[in-house]
Design a protein around this motif. Structure first.
Motif, short mmCIF file in Angstrom:
data_model
loop_
_atom_site.label_atom_id
_atom_site.label_comp_id
_atom_site.label_asym_id
_atom_site.label_seq_id
_atom_site.Cartn_x
_atom_site.Cartn_y
_atom_site.Cartn_z
N GLY A 64 12.73 -47.34 12.46
CA GLY A 64 12.80 -48.24 13.62
C GLY A 64 11.43 -48.79 13.97
N ALA A 65 10.42 -47.92 13.93
CA ALA A 65 9.06 -48.37 14.23
C ALA A 65 8.57 -49.36 13.18
CB ALA A 65 8.12 -47.17 14.28
N PHE A 66 8.92 -49.12 11.92
CA PHE A 66 8.52 -50.05 10.86
C PHE A 66 9.21 -51.40 11.03
CE2 PHE A 66 8.77 -51.83 6.53
CZ PHE A 66 7.42 -51.90 6.25
N ALA A 67 10.48 -51.38 11.44
CA ALA A 67 11.21 -52.64 11.67
C ALA A 67 10.54 -53.43 12.80
CB ALA A 67 12.66 -52.35 12.01
N LEU A 68 10.14 -52.74 13.87
CA LEU A 68 9.45 -53.43 14.97
C LEU A 68 8.11 -53.99 14.50
CD1 LEU A 68 10.14 -51.13 18.03
CD2 LEU A 68 11.02 -53.43 17.64
N HIS A 69 7.41 -53.23 13.66
CA HIS A 69 6.13 -53.69 13.13
C HIS A 69 6.32 -54.97 12.31
CE1 HIS A 69 2.33 -53.78 10.98
NE2 HIS A 69 3.01 -53.79 9.85
N GLU A 70 7.34 -54.98 11.47
CA GLU A 70 7.59 -56.16 10.64
C GLU A 70 8.01 -57.35 11.49
OE1 GLU A 70 6.93 -56.80 7.48
OE2 GLU A 70 6.10 -54.79 7.27
N LYS A 71 8.77 -57.11 12.55
CA LYS A 71 9.16 -58.20 13.45
C LYS A 71 7.91 -58.82 14.09
CE LYS A 71 12.58 -59.25 16.89
NZ LYS A 71 13.91 -59.37 16.34
N HIS A 72 6.97 -57.95 14.49
CA HIS A 72 5.72 -58.43 15.07
C HIS A 72 4.89 -59.18 14.02
CE1 HIS A 72 2.10 -58.54 17.50
NE2 HIS A 72 1.43 -57.99 16.49
N ALA A 73 4.84 -58.62 12.80
CA ALA A 73 4.07 -59.26 11.73
C ALA A 73 4.66 -60.61 11.35
CB ALA A 73 4.02 -58.35 10.50
N GLU A 74 5.97 -60.74 11.46
CA GLU A 74 6.65 -62.01 11.16
C GLU A 74 6.15 -63.12 12.09
OE1 GLU A 74 11.18 -63.82 11.41
OE2 GLU A 74 10.85 -61.67 11.62
N LYS A 75 5.98 -62.80 13.37
CA LYS A 75 5.51 -63.78 14.34
C LYS A 75 4.02 -64.06 14.17
CE LYS A 75 8.91 -62.47 17.80
NZ LYS A 75 9.13 -61.83 19.08
N LYS A 76 3.27 -63.03 13.80
CA LYS A 76 1.83 -63.16 13.71
C LYS A 76 1.37 -63.82 12.41
CE LYS A 76 -2.20 -60.49 14.91
NZ LYS A 76 -2.73 -59.21 15.34
N ASP A 77 2.15 -63.67 11.34
CA ASP A 77 1.77 -64.18 10.02
C ASP A 77 2.84 -65.16 9.52
OD1 ASP A 77 0.65 -64.53 7.54
OD2 ASP A 77 1.20 -62.54 6.78
N PRO A 78 2.80 -66.42 9.99
CA PRO A 78 3.86 -67.38 9.64
C PRO A 78 3.92 -67.71 8.14
CG PRO A 78 2.22 -68.40 11.08
CD PRO A 78 1.83 -66.99 10.89
N GLU A 79 2.81 -67.55 7.41
CA GLU A 79 2.83 -67.84 5.97
C GLU A 79 3.75 -66.89 5.21
OE1 GLU A 79 -0.96 -68.09 4.07
OE2 GLU A 79 -1.85 -69.22 5.72
N HIS A 80 3.80 -65.65 5.65
CA HIS A 80 4.62 -64.64 4.97
C HIS A 80 5.79 -64.19 5.84
CE1 HIS A 80 0.50 -64.21 3.22
NE2 HIS A 80 1.22 -64.35 2.12
N ALA A 81 6.24 -65.06 6.71
CA ALA A 81 7.29 -64.72 7.67
C ALA A 81 8.58 -64.30 6.96
CB ALA A 81 7.57 -65.89 8.60
N HIS A 82 8.92 -64.99 5.87
CA HIS A 82 10.15 -64.67 5.16
C HIS A 82 10.11 -63.24 4.59
CE1 HIS A 82 13.86 -65.41 3.07
NE2 HIS A 82 13.31 -65.03 1.90
N ARG A 83 8.98 -62.87 4.00
CA ARG A 83 8.82 -61.52 3.45
C ARG A 83 8.94 -60.47 4.56
NH1 ARG A 83 4.07 -57.86 2.24
NH2 ARG A 83 3.14 -59.12 3.86
#
Length: 94
Positions: A64-83
């Motif tokens: 769950g913590a990793f999923a939240l981290h990736e959700k945050h990274a998706e917003k912060k890193d738009p170039e790799h948002a899909h990954r």
């Protein structure tokens, strides 16, 4: 199996008069109570399953913590948002 030395004392008396007294030493195997062994085995197995449950719960928290981290990274890193979106969905599924 472990063995032990057993000591016993036998005294036969009639009134105030001691008729026979004997000290006996013998070596033999120590036998444990079968019910006690079963209890200990069941208790140990119960502890093991409880430990596995706790580990499972920690795993769920970690994913769950990793999923939240990736959700945050998706917003912060738009170039790799899909990954990040795919990794978030994988973590949420686990």
């Amino acid at each position: 199996p472990p063995s032990e030395v057993v000591y016993s004392e036998t005294t036969t008396a009639y009134g105030d008069e001691v008729i026979q007294s004997a000290d006996v030493y013998a070596a033999g195997e120590v036998k444990t109570d079968d019910k006690f062994e079963e209890y200990e085995k069941a208790r140990k197995e119960e502890k093991h399953h409880k430990h596995l449950e706790e580990l499972g719960g920690l795993g769920a928290v970690a994913t769950g913590a990793f999923a939240l981290h990736e959700k945050h990274a998706e917003k912060k890193d738009p170039e790799h948002a899909h990954r990040h979106k795919i990794e978030e969905e994988i973590a949420a599924a686990a």
